[in-house]
Scaffold this active site. Structure first.
Site, short mmCIF file in Angstrom:
data_model
loop_
_atom_site.label_atom_id
_atom_site.label_comp_id
_atom_site.label_asym_id
_atom_site.label_seq_id
_atom_site.Cartn_x
_atom_site.Cartn_y
_atom_site.Cartn_z
CG HIS A 28 -2.26 -0.67 0.89
ND1 HIS A 28 -2.33 -2.00 0.58
CD2 HIS A 28 -3.53 -0.20 0.82
CE1 HIS A 28 -3.60 -2.33 0.35
NE2 HIS A 28 -4.34 -1.25 0.49
CE1 TYR B 60 1.72 -8.50 -3.21
CE2 TYR B 60 3.07 -7.83 -5.07
CZ TYR B 60 2.96 -8.34 -3.80
OH TYR B 60 4.10 -8.70 -3.10
#
Length: 604
Positions: free
Chosen positions: A193, A371
């Site tokens: 992130h 992902y």
């Protein structure tokens, strides 16, 4: 009258043929250029191939292809013969040669500068210079192609809801045979992130993560303003609070940092960290807390060694050290676990100093998409002797305070995660996120699975049965997509047959590994000018990086130094289903935390 005649002639004239490049005629990364409306030319420059479609190998290329083993052969060799690899790992020179080959062979699949983006299927200055775009490994399918995948398959793709329900949704929890645990799953989510930050207001092809790599913006904030609000401005440290004798992030109220929390979350549980979405689940806040503690710990170490340094230098050097720690942990613990290799992967930037290597990176949209490993999630999360479903877990930092980081680390290290490949292992609670992944891939006009396999030098699949390794799903996929060359990338990654006793199939690894290693080793701190003790506070700071591991990170920052790994240590757990099937939690369909996340800024 003449105008009417002209219009009549125009209406009777045959329409232009489809863009000749829609059929992807140029092989081996040759560039297709249309000539007029019905002809094309392939530019084979520096591909090692020649001919009309860049399909004939040059002599040296032919030799290389004859000598080069298949990806599955390489994987088999590296995951077997443990005794041989134990010997290799103890011979530094030999291990370094192999490690150098692993890095260069993977990284060279992703050659900078960036090439395409969602709006440009050809090289342009905008695609190169505009950091707000994700780059692309392959250009988008042209708008004037007859089908969504070029020329193959049906004119319309199947409903994403049908794809999710038929092929992706969990029937019964399938544990990962590699033993991947929830400590790994939350690390993956937390780590990625910092560079997967889709700007959904502009579209899925855009990013807010302008650092395009490991910059720890999820710890320090994407902007200087956010960073300053999180800093203590004393001894280089970040702001914190102490609860029951332990350090935790400060609150939103104390920092005035914007975070995403629903209205019902009380002020004292609205922790503020670098990434605005980390209040979503306590697993993310666990790692945010660990890295906060680590930053302040490193500041104390540097302050003791370099007492003359001011706050700014202590902060900046500590950030560089934490970036180095992160890269080392990812390569030596995270990637090594995922690979299943008996060969010990090593973080040593000096191995590339005599190689042609560019220390820059640009995050690709395809890397972001692949992902989305939602099958990792179990149906419930087990912490100590308590079990939490998704409704109880999301936006609930009180769980972190109730159990503490010690119990979190111990529990998540014991709980097995799900297998990603093989299909039908996505929990019901995140099925809408799966639909979003498919829909956004279509919006970005990704090319087909087989085109991506060819791009990364993997043999394309000849049939749906070869893709899935079975007949049932293969038959249903064929009915929906018609042609294996029209199979979409993202659903294919999740239904692909896994490698033996592995979490992923071949395609996920062969596409993901180059992006990963290029992003890690392309970091500026790995360059010859940066990789010196003097840039990390001397030998003391350099040692912190070079001795880092997931276990040392936990031991230095979590009370009691609980045992931590990225895989469960009981081999029986990889062979039996330990979590209830999703049918017992069908009531979770109405909660969709990841869609809440998507609406604001990023992806799970």
């Amino acid at each position: 009258m003449l105008a009417r005649a002209g219009l009549l002639c125009a209406s009777l004239s045959p329409p232009h043929a489809a863009n000749p490049c829609c059929s992807n005629p140029c092989q081996n990364q040759g560039v297709c250029m249309s000539i007029g409306f019905d002809q094309y030319m392939c530019d084979c420059s520096r591909t090692g191939f020649y001919g009309e479609n860049c399909s004939t190998p040059e002599f040296l290329t032919r030799v290389k292809l004859l000598l080069k083993p298949t990806p599955n052969t390489v994987h088999y060799i590296l995951t077997h013969f443990k005794g041989v690899w134990n010997i290799v790992n103890k011979i530094p020179f030999l291990a370094d040669v192999i490690m150098k080959y692993v890095r260069t062979s993977r990284s060279h699949c992703i050659e900078p500068p960036p090439t395409y983006n969602v709006h440009y299927a050809y090289k342009s200055w905008e695609a190169f210079s505009n950091l707000s775009y994700y780059t692309r490994a392959l250009p988008p399918v042209a708008d004037d192609c007859p089908t969504p995948m070029g020329v193959k398959g049906k004119k319309e793709l199947p409903d994403s809801k049908e794809i999710v329900e038929k092929f992706l949704l969990r029937r019964k929890f399938i544990p990962d045979p590699q033993g991947t645990n929830m400590m790994f799953a939350f690390f993956a989510q937390h780590f990625t992130h910092q560079f997967f930050k889709t700007d959904h207001k502009r579209g899925p092809g855009f990013t807010k993560g302008l650092g395009h790599g490991v910059d720890l913006s999820h710890v320090y904030g994407e902007t200087l303003d956010r960073q300053h609000k999180l800093r203590l401005f004393k001894d280089g440290k970040m702001k914190y609070q102490v609860i029951d004798g332990e350090v935790y992030p400060p609150t939103v109220k104390d920092t005035q940092v914007e975070m995403i929390y629903p209205p019902h979350v009380p002020e004292h549980l609205r922790f503020a960290v670098g990434q605005e979405v980390f209040g979503l689940v306590p697993g993310l806040m666990m790692y945010a807390t660990i890295w906060l503690r680590e930053h302040n710990r490193v500041c104390d170490v540097l302050k003791q060694e370099q007492g003359e340094w001011d706050d700014e230098r202590l902060f900046r050097r500590s950030r560089l050290i934490l970036i180095g720690e992160t890269i080392k942990i990812v390569i030596e613990d995270y990637v090594r676990h995922l690979s299943g290799y008996h060969f010990s992967l090593k973080f040593d930037p000096e191995l590339l100093f005599n190689q042609q290597f560019q220390y820059q990176n640009r995050i690709a949209a395809e890397f972001n998409t692949l992902y989305h490993w939602h099958p990792l999630l179990p149906d419930t999360l087990q912490i100590d002797d308590q079990e939490y479903n998704f409704q109880q877990f999301v936006y609930n930092n009180s769980i972190l305070l109730e159990h503490g980081l010690t119990q979190f680390g111990e529990s998540f290290s014991r709980q097995i995660a799900g297998r990603v490949a093989g299909g039908r292992n996505v929990p019901a609670a995140v099925q809408q996120e799966q639909r979003a992944s498919i829909d956004q891939s279509r919006q970005m006009k990704y090319q087909s699975l087989n085109e991506y396999r060819k791009r990364f030098s993997v043999k394309p699949y000849a049939s749906f049965e070869e893709l899935t390794g079975e007949k049932e799903m293969a038959g249903e996929l064929k009915a929906l997509y018609q042609d294996i060359d029209a199979m979409e990338l993202y659903p294919a990654l999740l239904v692909e047959k896994p490698r033996p006793d592995a979490i992923f199939g071949e395609t996920m690894v062969e596409i993901g590994a180059p992006f990963s290693l290029k992003g890690l080793m392309g970091n500026p701190i790995c360059s010859p000018d940066y990789w010196k003790p003097s840039h990390f506070g001397g030998e003391v700071g350099f040692k912190i990086i070079n001795t880092a591991s997931i276990q040392s990170l936990i031991c230095n920052n979590v009370k009691g130094c609980p045992f931590t790994a990225f895989s469960v240590q009981d081999p029986q757990l990889t062979k039996t289903v330990t979590i209830n099937g999703s049918s017992s939690h069908s009531g979770l369909d109405d909660i969709n935390p990841t869609v809440l996340l998507k609406e604001r800024s990023t992806e799970l």
